[in-house]
Design a protein around this motif. Structure first.
Motif, PDB file in Angstrom:
ATOM      1  N   ILE A 219       0.879  -1.174   0.000  1.00  0.00           N
ATOM      2  CA  ILE A 219       0.000   0.000   0.000  1.00  0.00           C
ATOM      3  C   ILE A 219       0.909   1.215   0.000  1.00  0.00           C
ATOM      4  O   ILE A 219       1.685   1.426   0.941  1.00  0.00           O
ATOM      5  N   GLY A 220       0.841   1.995  -1.057  1.00  0.00           N
ATOM      6  CA  GLY A 220       1.734   3.128  -1.183  1.00  0.00           C
ATOM      7  C   GLY A 220       1.002   4.440  -1.253  1.00  0.00           C
ATOM      8  O   GLY A 220      -0.240   4.514  -1.175  1.00  0.00           O
ATOM      9  N   SER A 221       1.781   5.516  -1.414  1.00  0.00           N
ATOM     10  CA  SER A 221       1.208   6.852  -1.547  1.00  0.00           C
ATOM     11  C   SER A 221       0.598   7.005  -2.938  1.00  0.00           C
ATOM     12  O   SER A 221       0.695   6.122  -3.788  1.00  0.00           O
ATOM     13  N   SER A 222      -0.017   8.146  -3.150  1.00  0.00           N
ATOM     14  CA  SER A 222      -0.731   8.358  -4.420  1.00  0.00           C
ATOM     15  C   SER A 222       0.232   8.386  -5.601  1.00  0.00           C
ATOM     16  O   SER A 222      -0.125   7.955  -6.709  1.00  0.00           O
ATOM     17  N   ASN A 223       1.446   8.872  -5.418  1.00  0.00           N
ATOM     18  CA  ASN A 223       2.400   8.997  -6.524  1.00  0.00           C
ATOM     19  C   ASN A 223       3.695   8.232  -6.240  1.00  0.00           C
ATOM     20  O   ASN A 223       4.795   8.723  -6.507  1.00  0.00           O
ATOM     21  N   MET A 224       3.561   7.059  -5.699  1.00  0.00           N
ATOM     22  CA  MET A 224       4.754   6.276  -5.384  1.00  0.00           C
ATOM     23  C   MET A 224       5.404   5.760  -6.679  1.00  0.00           C
ATOM     24  O   MET A 224       4.749   5.607  -7.707  1.00  0.00           O
ATOM     25  N   ASN A 225       6.716   5.460  -6.583  1.00  0.00           N
ATOM     26  CA  ASN A 225       7.458   4.870  -7.683  1.00  0.00           C
ATOM     27  C   ASN A 225       7.188   3.368  -7.688  1.00  0.00           C
ATOM     28  O   ASN A 225       7.775   2.604  -6.920  1.00  0.00           O
ATOM     29  N   THR A 226       6.255   2.955  -8.550  1.00  0.00           N
ATOM     30  CA  THR A 226       5.790   1.569  -8.523  1.00  0.00           C
ATOM     31  C   THR A 226       6.911   0.578  -8.836  1.00  0.00           C
ATOM     32  O   THR A 226       7.008  -0.479  -8.206  1.00  0.00           O
TER      33      THR A 226
END
Length: 588
Positions: A219-226
């Motif tokens: 679960i990451g932030s809205s603009n995480m580096n996938t």
């Protein structure tokens, strides 16, 4: 060792010694600075991440506390009686439900995260919730429950996301089956709350926090580096993680400092990673600037060394080589003026000195040559009377016995002999002419001793060899007198001349008494020393003439003969022979 080194080598060592401490000190300083920054970064990341995890755990703990509070509210008056009654009228039931909904809404407002509260009544098969869309689920009420937060996968507005649920059952049942429970309070929140918290924690583009669980994912932030997040998560799945830790991971060619702490409420890992290059960029820029300066300094040092070598070392080396050539006797040597520095004065002074030495040496050598030629004439004058005495004694002996043919033969050979020896204007001759002269001499000796026999083998290439006149006659005479005459069975002389490589050898062998090795050494020592009164001058004259005419490369040696007597060997090397050949051609 330093005394043997040149000034140029010492200067190079000095430059290296000056540069090396600077490089070592800066390398040490840079290493310490990077370590300090990394340690500070690790501590700061751990503290910040720990603070964030504590905030998340506190928010989740408030949600679970709201369920506990509601459970206690339903367990006391005025709710207990109404909850336990099952025969309420519709009006009473609606009033009771409305009162509980207000209580749920009020309790929901106390939480900092968006959530939903629900009360399940298994006996009534009813549910009251702050979310009107929630319906009573019979299968759910039959499933065993755990006292921890549970992960559910739900669909909201057509998108799947995780929801986290916490359940309070009254009365408590160790089996976890809530079918027989009076009621169950459920509090649930969605992963969007975690995303919002991660967005707030991610205040800049350097950090990129996310939550990770080996069973559920990320679960990451809205603009995480996938891309980077998925690779780190994949590596974490194969790692044995502690409750917290800091590791370095290299992803896509970059090194990341990864910090992780496990949430006590959820059991998920909160992970944060930072690119070391971004943090250390000021230090790296300073290091690169220093390296650039060092590189420039090294280049300047190399340039200085080159200029020093070109304008100092090379002229000094040329001066040293010039002095060494002067020491070797190359007095015509001159220093080329290839520099425009202060060495021009030294070179000009050296050239003037060499010219003066050359003129002086030439003058001295001219006088020495004249003196040696005078000595040579005197030596030749000593040879001729010595042989004449022997011949006259033979003629007198033949005259007494009236052997006129022998007298005529002796007179003929003696005339040929003296015709050759009296050509005093020429100091050199060809080896072929010298051998012809030796034949006449041996013919004279045969007249004196009938047992004399001789053999002469001369290579064709040796016929024109230029040698000093009367060089071989004393050696042949010495072989006759000291080798053959004492031995009644002896009488053979063998003369050979051959070239082997760069060395020419003239060998005169006899089958006479011979000499031991010790006697040979004594003879060589005497002929190489000064002329003594008790010495014969013949062999000594030959050796001295060889040294005077051909230098140190020419010599007279003695060795055992293959015929049992003694072998006298004249050796001439190519360098001395060619030099004397040129000089002698002018006298032949």
């Amino acid at each position: 060792m330093l005394k043997r080194m040149t000034i140029f080598s010492k200067i190079i060592i000095l430059i290296v010694v000056l540069l090396l401490p600077v490089l070592l000190l800066y390398g040490r300083s840079n290493y310490v600075s990077v370590n300090v920054v990394e340690q500070t970064l690790k501590n700061a990341n751990r503290e910040q991440l720990s603070f964030f995890v504590n905030q998340v755990d506190a928010a989740i703990q408030r949600l679970s506390a709201s369920a506990n509070f509601l459970n206690k509210e339903l367990d006391i008056s005025p709710y207990r009686a109404e909850v336990q009654q099952t025969d309420l009228t519709d009006a009473e039931k609606n009033a009771f439900n409305e009162k509980l909904k207000q209580k749920l809404e009020t309790q929901k407002l106390f939480a900092s995260w968006d959530n939903e509260l629900s009360i399940y009544f298994p006996g009534r098969k009813e549910v009251l919730s702050t979310n009107p869309s929630i319906k009573y689920e019979e299968p759910y009420s039959k499933n065993p429950l755990t006292p921890d937060w549970q992960v559910e996968e739900v669909t909201v507005n057509g998108y799947k996301e995780y929801a986290f649920a916490y359940n309070e059952v009254y009365p408590y049942m160790a089996s976890g089956n809530v079918v027989d429970a009076q009621h169950m309070i459920k509090v649930r929140f969605y992963e969007r709350n975690i995303r919002i918290a991660l967005n707030q924690f991610k205040t800049d583009s350097i950090r990129d926090p996310f939550l990770f669980h080996p069973d559920y994912g990320v679960i990451g932030s809205s603009n995480m580096n996938t891309a980077i997040t998925e690779k780190l998560a994949e590596r974490f799945r194969h790692m044995k993680l502690e409750t917290s830790g800091i590791v370095e991971q290299r992803v896509e060619g970059k090194t990341y400092l990864v910090t992780y702490i496990q949430s006590k409420q959820l059991g998920w890992y909160v992970v944060d990673y930072v690119a070391l290059q971004q943090i250390l960029s000021p230090i790296l820029e300073s290091r690169n600037y220093f390296y650039s300066c060092v590189a420039a300094l090294i280049l300047l040092s190399i340039l200085a060394v080159y200029l020093l070598y070109r304008h100092v070392q090379v002229p000094i080396r040329e001066l040293v080589q010039g002095v060494r050539r002067i020491e070797k006797g190359q007095y015509s040597n001159r220093m080329p003026l290839t520099t425009s520095s202060e060495f021009v004065f030294l070179f000009n002074s050296f050239n003037r000195m060499a010219a003066q030495i050359e003129n002086l040496i030439e003058s001295v050598l001219t006088e020495q040559i004249r003196s040696k030629e005078a000595v040579l004439k005197e030596l030749q004058a000593q040879i001729n009377p010595h042989f004449l005495f022997n011949c006259l004694a033979f003629i007198m002996s033949m005259a007494k016995t009236r052997q006129y043919e022998a007298i005529l033969s002796m007179a003929y050979s003696l005339s040929k002999y003296y015709r050759y020896t009296t050509r005093s204007e020429k100091s050199f001759c060809k080896l072929g002419d010298e051998i012809t002269f030796i034949r006449h001499y041996l013919d004279i000796q045969q007249m004196r001793m009938d047992r004399i026999r001789y053999q002469i083998d001369i290579q064709d290439s040796m016929q024109d060899l230029i040698i000093p006149r009367l060089l071989l006659q004393p050696l042949v005479e010495n072989a006759l007198i000291h080798g053959i005459e004492p031995e009644m069975d002896a009488g053979f002389i063998h003369i050979t001349a051959e070239r082997t490589g760069n060395v020419c050898q003239i060998r005169i062998e006899d089958d006479g008494a011979g000499m031991s090795e010790e006697e040979q050494q004594v003879l060589l020592k005497r002929i190489n020393g000064p002329l003594l009164e008790d010495m014969g001058c013949g062999v000594w004259n030959v050796n001295q003439r060889l040294k005077l005419q051909f230098g140190k490369g020419a010599n007279l040696q003695y060795e055992p003969s293959q015929y049992g007597g003694t072998c006298a060997v004249i050796c001439l090397s190519s360098s001395e022979r060619e030099e004397e050949q040129k000089r002698g051609e002018a006298y032949v």
